[in-house]
Each structure stands twice: as structure tokens, then as C-alpha cells.
Design an enzyme around this catalytic site. Structure first.
Site, PDB file in Angstrom:
ATOM      1  N   LYS A 149       0.843  -1.194   0.000  1.00  0.00           N
ATOM      2  CA  LYS A 149       0.000   0.000   0.000  1.00  0.00           C
ATOM      3  C   LYS A 149       0.876   1.241   0.000  1.00  0.00           C
ATOM      4  CE  LYS A 149      -3.460   2.289   2.893  1.00  0.00           C
ATOM      5  NZ  LYS A 149      -4.218   2.189   4.165  1.00  0.00           N
ATOM      6  N   ARG A 210     -13.162  -4.135  11.929  1.00  0.00           N
ATOM      7  CA  ARG A 210     -11.782  -3.660  12.054  1.00  0.00           C
ATOM      8  C   ARG A 210     -11.511  -3.192  13.483  1.00  0.00           C
ATOM      9  NH1 ARG A 210      -8.425   0.976   9.277  1.00  0.00           N
ATOM     10  NH2 ARG A 210      -6.603  -0.181   8.530  1.00  0.00           N
TER      11      ARG A 210
END
Length: 243
Positions: A149, A210
């Protein structure tokens, strides 16, 4: 929708830089929602903001909410839609409670949504990271998964419980492969929604799952800085509410 954005910008008495900022944020909003405004598409858009810093999230949500009101006020929408933010300490506290995640492993016909939920809850990945995950980034022999990323790589340990769910997803270019291409954010949102509804947990959004990953890491004694690194965040600023 492009014309509506231009009309909205013209109605704002702001600087040129602010106009550019509004235009960028709203064009991004239209891209994510594909120009379709509904409660579901707004949830998809809100999920797409998870990787951003709180200040950036707040700015984009403000721009979109102003635009949505403009559309409603000018009869371009039959009802007023609004992105919702968590308000008040009580609601924050409620969201930070640990959940029984064993439900994620129960037998289900929604296998794609199940794996998406597991990758979020047990590795802390975002839907956008999962979408870009290739089969080559998964090594079942060493039980690791590499996430790339922004030019940075992080290697995550793949829990052994997840391996059986991963094995059948490694035949294509991507873990979730659409003839060599990635699926849309809407597709991931729909698959996750189908699964969590099937196990009686419709409120288990990507964000909530998450948070469960973060809470588990905290219970294991890890600092917010360590967790931020595991999540691929540059700082732990967005995790302050977990203190």
C-alpha cells in the site's frame, strides 16, 4: 451529476482553492457511488474513507452532506440523505466492546462475504486492501500475507483458522478475482452485508469488524503505535479513541 456538482460549486461563495477541494471530493464521491444515491451507496462511500485521517474524513463528509442537501433543496432528490457520524461518548463506548467473533466461522452459503469478514476482523484489512490482494501475496506454507500500500509493504501472520477459507481463493490473479480484474467496492459491501445478515449481525460493518481487530491487539498488550504499524497507518492519531 457533473452538472449538479458545477451548479453546487457556483452556489458556494468560497475561494478558488476551496472550489477545487469541493470538486475533487465530490467527483470522488460520484466515482465511488457510481452516481447512484441511496442509503446503501452512502454506506459504501463511508467505508471507503476508513483509511483516511479523521480530519480528512470530516472534510469529505461535510462536502458530501452539503452537496446532498443542495440536491434535495433543488428537487434533484426525493428525500434528504446524510452521512452519519458517531456522536457522543456513550455511542463510542458501545462500539468499543469486544464481540464473540466465533460467529464468523459458522457454516454459511455466503463464502465470499465470510472470507471478507474474516480478513477484516483477524488481519485488520480494509475492503480496498482486500480488493487489491493478489494470490501471489498469500503464502500458505509460511502462513503469511503481504500487503502492499502506497509503496510500503507489511507482512502479516495468517491465522491458521483462516487457511481453509483462503485455499479455494488462490486460483486467479486476485484473491477475489473477476476474470483478472478486481471487483468494485459495492460488490465487497454487498458480499459482506449478505454474510453478516445471515449470522444475525447486520451491524457488523467493515468498520466495526476492524475495531474488533484493534481491540484484540490491545488486549494482547500491543501499543497503539504497534497496531498502527500493523494496519499500515503512518501515525496512531486515528486510534486515539481506543486509549
Amino acid at each position: 451529476m457533473k452538472q449538479a456538482i458545477e451548479s453546487f460549486i457556483q452556489s458556494k461563495k468560497v475561494s478558488v482553492n476551496s472550489q477545487k477541494s469541493y470538486t475533487y471530493d465530490l467527483q470522488q464521491f460520484v466515482t465511488v457511488t457510481k452516481g447512484e444515491i441511496s442509503q446503501q451507496s452512502l454506506l459504501v462511500y463511508q467505508q471507503s474513507l476508513l483509511d483516511l485521517k479523521p480530519a480528512a474524513q470530516k472534510r469529505k463528509m461535510s462536502a458530501v452532506n452539503q452537496f446532498l442537501y443542495f440536491l434535495y433543496e433543488n428537487n434533484l432528490l426525493d428525500r434528504f440523505y446524510k452521512l452519519q457520524t458517531t456522536s457522543g461518548p456513550a455511542s463510542v463506548k458501545k462500539k468499543l466492546e469486544r464481540e464473540d467473533l466465533t460467529l464468523l466461522f459458522q457454516e454459511s452459503p455466503w463464502l465470499e462475504g465470510q472470507l471478507i469478514a474474516l480478513l477484516i476482523a483477524y488481519l485488520g484489512l480494509t475492503p480496498s486492501e482486500i480488493a487489491e490482494l493478489t494470490s501471489q501475496q498469500v503464502n500458505l506454507d509460511f502462513q503469511v500475507l503481504t500487503v502492499e500500500k502506497g509503496g510500503a509493504k507489511r507482512v502479516l501472520t495468517l491465522p491458521k483458522e483462516l487457511i481453509p477459507y483462503m485455499e479455494s481463493h488462490l486460483s486467479g490473479r486476485y484473491v477475489f478475482d473477476k476474470k483478472g480484474q478486481t471487483y468494485s467496492r459495492q460488490w465487497f459491501f454487498n458480499r459482506l452485508t449478505e454474510f453478516v445478515q445471515s449470522i444475525g449481525k447486520p451491524d457488523w460493518t467493515a468498520q466495526k469488524l476492524r475495531e474488533q481487530y484493534i481491540l484484540k491487539q490491545i488486549d494482547e498488550g500491543k501499543s497503539l503505535d504497534q497496531i498502527a504499524k500493523q494496519l499500515g497507518l503512518k501515525t496512531s492519531m486515528s486510534l486515539e479513541k481506543f486509549r
